[in-house]
Design a protein around this motif. Sequence first.
Motif, PDB file in Angstrom:
ATOM      1  N   GLY A 129      -1.518   4.961  -6.670  1.00  0.00           N
ATOM      2  CA  GLY A 129      -1.786   5.604  -8.000  1.00  0.00           C
ATOM      3  C   GLY A 129      -0.975   4.951  -9.076  1.00  0.00           C
ATOM      4  O   GLY A 129      -0.420   3.842  -9.125  1.00  0.00           O
ATOM      5  N   GLY A 130      -0.635   5.643 -10.097  1.00  0.00           N
ATOM      6  CA  GLY A 130      -0.083   5.045 -11.132  1.00  0.00           C
ATOM      7  C   GLY A 130       1.414   4.501 -11.098  1.00  0.00           C
ATOM      8  O   GLY A 130       1.706   3.610 -11.507  1.00  0.00           O
ATOM      9  N   ILE A 131       2.060   5.207 -10.220  1.00  0.00           N
ATOM     10  CA  ILE A 131       3.581   4.798  -9.744  1.00  0.00           C
ATOM     11  C   ILE A 131       3.432   3.497  -9.259  1.00  0.00           C
ATOM     12  O   ILE A 131       4.444   2.581  -9.332  1.00  0.00           O
ATOM     13  N   THR A 132       2.710   3.349  -8.155  1.00  0.00           N
ATOM     14  CA  THR A 132       2.478   2.168  -7.338  1.00  0.00           C
ATOM     15  C   THR A 132       2.018   0.896  -8.430  1.00  0.00           C
ATOM     16  O   THR A 132       2.535  -0.057  -8.144  1.00  0.00           O
ATOM     17  N   GLN A 133       1.081   1.377  -9.313  1.00  0.00           N
ATOM     18  CA  GLN A 133       1.040   0.163 -10.282  1.00  0.00           C
ATOM     19  C   GLN A 133       2.012   0.020 -10.936  1.00  0.00           C
ATOM     20  O   GLN A 133       2.295  -1.167 -11.340  1.00  0.00           O
ATOM     21  N   ASP A 134       2.860   0.790 -11.482  1.00  0.00           N
ATOM     22  CA  ASP A 134       3.875   0.546 -12.418  1.00  0.00           C
ATOM     23  C   ASP A 134       5.152  -0.366 -11.560  1.00  0.00           C
ATOM     24  O   ASP A 134       5.484  -1.441 -12.233  1.00  0.00           O
ATOM     25  N   VAL A 135       5.379   0.040 -10.378  1.00  0.00           N
ATOM     26  CA  VAL A 135       6.217  -0.476  -9.752  1.00  0.00           C
ATOM     27  C   VAL A 135       5.932  -2.177  -9.428  1.00  0.00           C
ATOM     28  O   VAL A 135       6.446  -3.135  -9.639  1.00  0.00           O
ATOM     29  N   THR A 136       4.802  -2.334  -8.555  1.00  0.00           N
ATOM     30  CA  THR A 136       4.233  -3.501  -8.236  1.00  0.00           C
ATOM     31  C   THR A 136       3.952  -4.265  -9.433  1.00  0.00           C
ATOM     32  O   THR A 136       3.866  -5.377  -9.393  1.00  0.00           O
ATOM     33  N   GLY A 137       3.312  -3.764 -10.381  1.00  0.00           N
ATOM     34  CA  GLY A 137       2.858  -4.597 -11.790  1.00  0.00           C
ATOM     35  C   GLY A 137       4.089  -5.094 -12.206  1.00  0.00           C
ATOM     36  O   GLY A 137       4.100  -6.121 -12.869  1.00  0.00           O
TER      37      GLY A 137
ATOM     38  N   ASP B  31       7.313   7.301  -5.297  1.00  0.00           N
ATOM     39  CA  ASP B  31       7.293   8.575  -6.073  1.00  0.00           C
ATOM     40  C   ASP B  31       8.223   8.394  -7.415  1.00  0.00           C
ATOM     41  O   ASP B  31       8.659   7.392  -7.462  1.00  0.00           O
ATOM     42  N   GLU B  32       8.150   9.368  -8.144  1.00  0.00           N
ATOM     43  CA  GLU B  32       8.934   9.385  -9.430  1.00  0.00           C
ATOM     44  C   GLU B  32      10.388   8.600  -9.038  1.00  0.00           C
ATOM     45  O   GLU B  32      10.841   7.890  -9.920  1.00  0.00           O
ATOM     46  N   THR B  33      11.017   9.038  -8.061  1.00  0.00           N
ATOM     47  CA  THR B  33      12.308   8.782  -7.815  1.00  0.00           C
ATOM     48  C   THR B  33      12.494   7.357  -7.166  1.00  0.00           C
ATOM     49  O   THR B  33      13.549   6.796  -7.344  1.00  0.00           O
ATOM     50  N   ARG B  34      11.317   6.803  -7.072  1.00  0.00           N
ATOM     51  CA  ARG B  34      11.422   5.346  -6.737  1.00  0.00           C
ATOM     52  C   ARG B  34      10.812   4.435  -7.543  1.00  0.00           C
ATOM     53  O   ARG B  34      10.461   3.128  -7.335  1.00  0.00           O
ATOM     54  N   LYS B  35      10.604   4.813  -8.782  1.00  0.00           N
ATOM     55  CA  LYS B  35       9.819   4.178  -9.695  1.00  0.00           C
ATOM     56  C   LYS B  35      11.028   3.585 -10.642  1.00  0.00           C
ATOM     57  O   LYS B  35      11.508   3.795 -11.702  1.00  0.00           O
ATOM     58  N   ASN B  36      11.801   2.482  -9.952  1.00  0.00           N
ATOM     59  CA  ASN B  36      12.896   1.877 -10.502  1.00  0.00           C
ATOM     60  C   ASN B  36      13.210   0.398  -9.956  1.00  0.00           C
ATOM     61  O   ASN B  36      12.327  -0.108  -9.348  1.00  0.00           O
ATOM     62  N   LEU B  37      14.174  -0.310 -10.420  1.00  0.00           N
ATOM     63  CA  LEU B  37      14.306  -1.588 -10.389  1.00  0.00           C
ATOM     64  C   LEU B  37      14.777  -1.968  -8.592  1.00  0.00           C
ATOM     65  O   LEU B  37      14.567  -2.889  -8.308  1.00  0.00           O
ATOM     66  N   GLU B  38      15.442  -0.700  -8.188  1.00  0.00           N
ATOM     67  CA  GLU B  38      15.623  -0.883  -6.626  1.00  0.00           C
ATOM     68  C   GLU B  38      14.262  -1.130  -5.843  1.00  0.00           C
ATOM     69  O   GLU B  38      14.181  -2.011  -4.963  1.00  0.00           O
ATOM     70  N   THR B  39      13.263  -0.299  -6.423  1.00  0.00           N
ATOM     71  CA  THR B  39      12.239  -0.471  -5.560  1.00  0.00           C
ATOM     72  C   THR B  39      11.464  -2.128  -5.662  1.00  0.00           C
ATOM     73  O   THR B  39      10.829  -2.557  -4.890  1.00  0.00           O
ATOM     74  N   VAL B  40      11.684  -2.422  -7.180  1.00  0.00           N
ATOM     75  CA  VAL B  40      11.168  -3.764  -7.485  1.00  0.00           C
ATOM     76  C   VAL B  40      11.913  -4.805  -6.739  1.00  0.00           C
ATOM     77  O   VAL B  40      11.079  -5.687  -6.044  1.00  0.00           O
TER      78      VAL B  40
ATOM     79  N   TRP C 129      -2.105 -10.766  -9.784  1.00  0.00           N
ATOM     80  CA  TRP C 129      -2.075  -9.316  -9.181  1.00  0.00           C
ATOM     81  C   TRP C 129      -3.406  -8.635  -9.140  1.00  0.00           C
ATOM     82  O   TRP C 129      -3.964  -8.722 -10.222  1.00  0.00           O
ATOM     83  N   ILE C 130      -3.890  -8.232  -7.946  1.00  0.00           N
ATOM     84  CA  ILE C 130      -4.876  -7.354  -7.765  1.00  0.00           C
ATOM     85  C   ILE C 130      -4.599  -5.843  -7.912  1.00  0.00           C
ATOM     86  O   ILE C 130      -3.879  -5.757  -6.509  1.00  0.00           O
ATOM     87  N   PHE C 131      -5.139  -4.961  -8.495  1.00  0.00           N
ATOM     88  CA  PHE C 131      -5.038  -3.590  -8.186  1.00  0.00           C
ATOM     89  C   PHE C 131      -5.881  -2.720  -7.781  1.00  0.00           C
ATOM     90  O   PHE C 131      -7.170  -2.870  -8.387  1.00  0.00           O
ATOM     91  N   VAL C 132      -5.784  -1.878  -6.887  1.00  0.00           N
ATOM     92  CA  VAL C 132      -6.697  -0.891  -6.458  1.00  0.00           C
ATOM     93  C   VAL C 132      -6.264   0.588  -6.605  1.00  0.00           C
ATOM     94  O   VAL C 132      -5.456   1.074  -5.699  1.00  0.00           O
ATOM     95  N   PRO C 133      -6.692   1.084  -7.730  1.00  0.00           N
ATOM     96  CA  PRO C 133      -6.185   2.269  -8.022  1.00  0.00           C
ATOM     97  C   PRO C 133      -6.797   3.393  -7.198  1.00  0.00           C
ATOM     98  O   PRO C 133      -8.259   3.546  -6.740  1.00  0.00           O
TER      99      PRO C 133
ATOM    100  N   VAL D 287       0.918  -1.188   0.039  1.00  0.00           N
ATOM    101  CA  VAL D 287       0.169   0.135   0.001  1.00  0.00           C
ATOM    102  C   VAL D 287       0.880   1.295  -0.046  1.00  0.00           C
ATOM    103  O   VAL D 287       1.803   1.277   0.727  1.00  0.00           O
ATOM    104  N   ASP D 288       0.486   2.063  -0.759  1.00  0.00           N
ATOM    105  CA  ASP D 288       1.230   3.685  -0.896  1.00  0.00           C
ATOM    106  C   ASP D 288       1.008   4.260   0.446  1.00  0.00           C
ATOM    107  O   ASP D 288       0.212   4.073   1.158  1.00  0.00           O
TER     108      ASP D 288
END
Lengths: 358, 358
Positions: free
Chosen positions: B93-101, B61-70, B113-117, B34-35
Amino acid sequence: MPIRSHIRDYSVSFEDDPSFIGELAATKDACWIVDANVWELYRQSALAPLAEADVAVMPFDETRKNLETVTSIYDRLVEKAAKRNLTLISVGGGITQDVTGFAASTLYRGVRWIFVPTTLLAQADSCIGGKTSLNYRAFKNLVGSFYPPSHIHLYTPFLRTLTEEDYASGLGEVIKLYLMGGLDRQAALRGQIDALFARDDAALRQSVAEALRIKISYMEDDEFDTGKRNLLNYGHTLGHALESVSNYRIPHGQAVIIGMVYANAIASERGRLAPAKAAALAVLLRRTLTARPTGEDLTPEPLLDAMRKDKKRCGQQLPLIMLQDDGSLVRVNDLTEQEARAGLTQLGHWLLLEGNAA
Amino acid sequence: MPIRSHIRDYSVSFEDDPSFIGELAATKDACWIVDANVWELYRQSALAPLAEADVAVMPFDETRKNLETVTSIYDRLVEKAAKRNLTLISVGGGITQDVTGFAASTLYRGVRWIFVPTTLLAQADSCIGGKTSLNYRAFKNLVGSFYPPSHIHLYTPFLRTLTEEDYASGLGEVIKLYLMGGLDRQAALRGQIDALFARDDAALRQSVAEALRIKISYMEDDEFDTGKRNLLNYGHTLGHALESVSNYRIPHGQAVIIGMVYANAIASERGRLAPAKAAALAVLLRRTLTARPTGEDLTPEPLLDAMRKDKKRCGQQLPLIMLQDDGSLVRVNDLTEQEARAGLTQLGHWLLLEGNAA
């Protein structure tokens, strides 16, 4: 040989001579990644059309099958001003395929990727199916993607320079696929096995093509590995456990060979496979072992523990895929501990192990 | 709302009340991410059914939208003895979706994977389409995968707590989709826009559903983004350039809004969109800008450079997607530099900029 995929249809072509490398060298916006061993062996022959400056020569081994190597490929690609329409061309074995395939599948959500497999395992088995795998920390193959190459070029003379162990591991998978291909193919295999051990190129070419056709028949309509395709894991219940317990000293191909002998022992005990046939297959499979497991490798407790932990397990008892007398395969999920132990004892006999602890 | 995909069919359900969280909490082998903002805002209300110990609360956030967070998500999942049959449930939100997806798509080659935007952008647009993106070093969205959630739960009351900027960015995408949905939808939008600015829940629910239906109509049969789906990039030619030149100070949603006004200016100049209509749309779109770009932001040279470098460019001239009088969209690849400059001048007028450098 066309292959249908939900992601993208793709195809395999068999090459008569290495001139396809020269043709591929003319690919626009191409980025070449070549396994370091393959480069050393073929830079002055098959790979001579490639300018060294255009090729990223990288070592690929089990310790490099990870995200760190993938990011070094990203670095290489963006350094060459990679654009979305680039083509990644990789040359090497199964680990090269895993790492470059994962990079290709995740760069811009997927770029064009041409794969030239150079090992028997990669040519006859892994090049199709679209799976890529990476190790993550201590976890084998935890990370991966479904992403087939756009095109695969098969040139069997690359197989001449394989080590005995790599060649034998690949041969184990070829035999597995032939055994899965029905009774006619099982008979054909017996006629061809000596030529295969001798690395006869005509026999190899025919067998690689046949192995791929058999694999395709199991994959069709089950690309994402939920049913029939799962039968391709014949030999893997014990195989995975052996790899894990031996800390990967026993390589995958060899572990699967031993796993097939094991599955046949249990199938025989369950009356699904005639004992004489199981024994004959054990003799054949034994020939592809470059190193016998030790009696200690077959100690029941750690193997049973490892089988119970396997990520593919669903129920309470153990799963097993068995070859049957009519040439078909069946997956059961009710292997008991008693059967699993008895199978190890029979396996020890069939592998002619001394000091068999099982 | 069922959605067909080559990878896996999936569906969206609209939730009347937050009880679906309690039902999801009963999912076996679930791993919740959860964000952190969402957790702070809803831990004592909508998310109260979740035990804190079962939830990985992570800042996105944008600075965490990367492989390290994955990889930190992989760590979390294997620490919880993740098995292949786990379900990842992510809320954000969208960044949560990007990284968890991305993590869901690559763990065991894909887990449930279940997503709650929880943002308007994610609910009305990005939750469907199956794209995940990660930044890599200085490269925005270089890495990614195609992987839709198995299921999406939409609960529009989450939108009440969005910041003005996040809400307005999402509204820009809603307006974009309505404009792409034909003349009837364009008329419907005019009747609904005040209720949307007021965050009226009934209007939001209807508009989110309608926006998704329009997006689906553009995605069908073009999941991998080669033709019609590309029209969803309406507003993105200048939008991407603005994000890049402003060093991402202008967020994506706002940049796309400005990009639509720009595309309309050029469409108007080319006789594809009536000037009066383009001007009226500029007034509407201007309302969704929480901060106007400065005259300096619209300086032509860096914007033209950035547009030329865009990775989606194919030919020598610039591409542009234009809205037309009949409600359809068209993509051209022959935008000249002169037209591109003139469009910036018109854009400055329509955004009522002073000291317009363009």
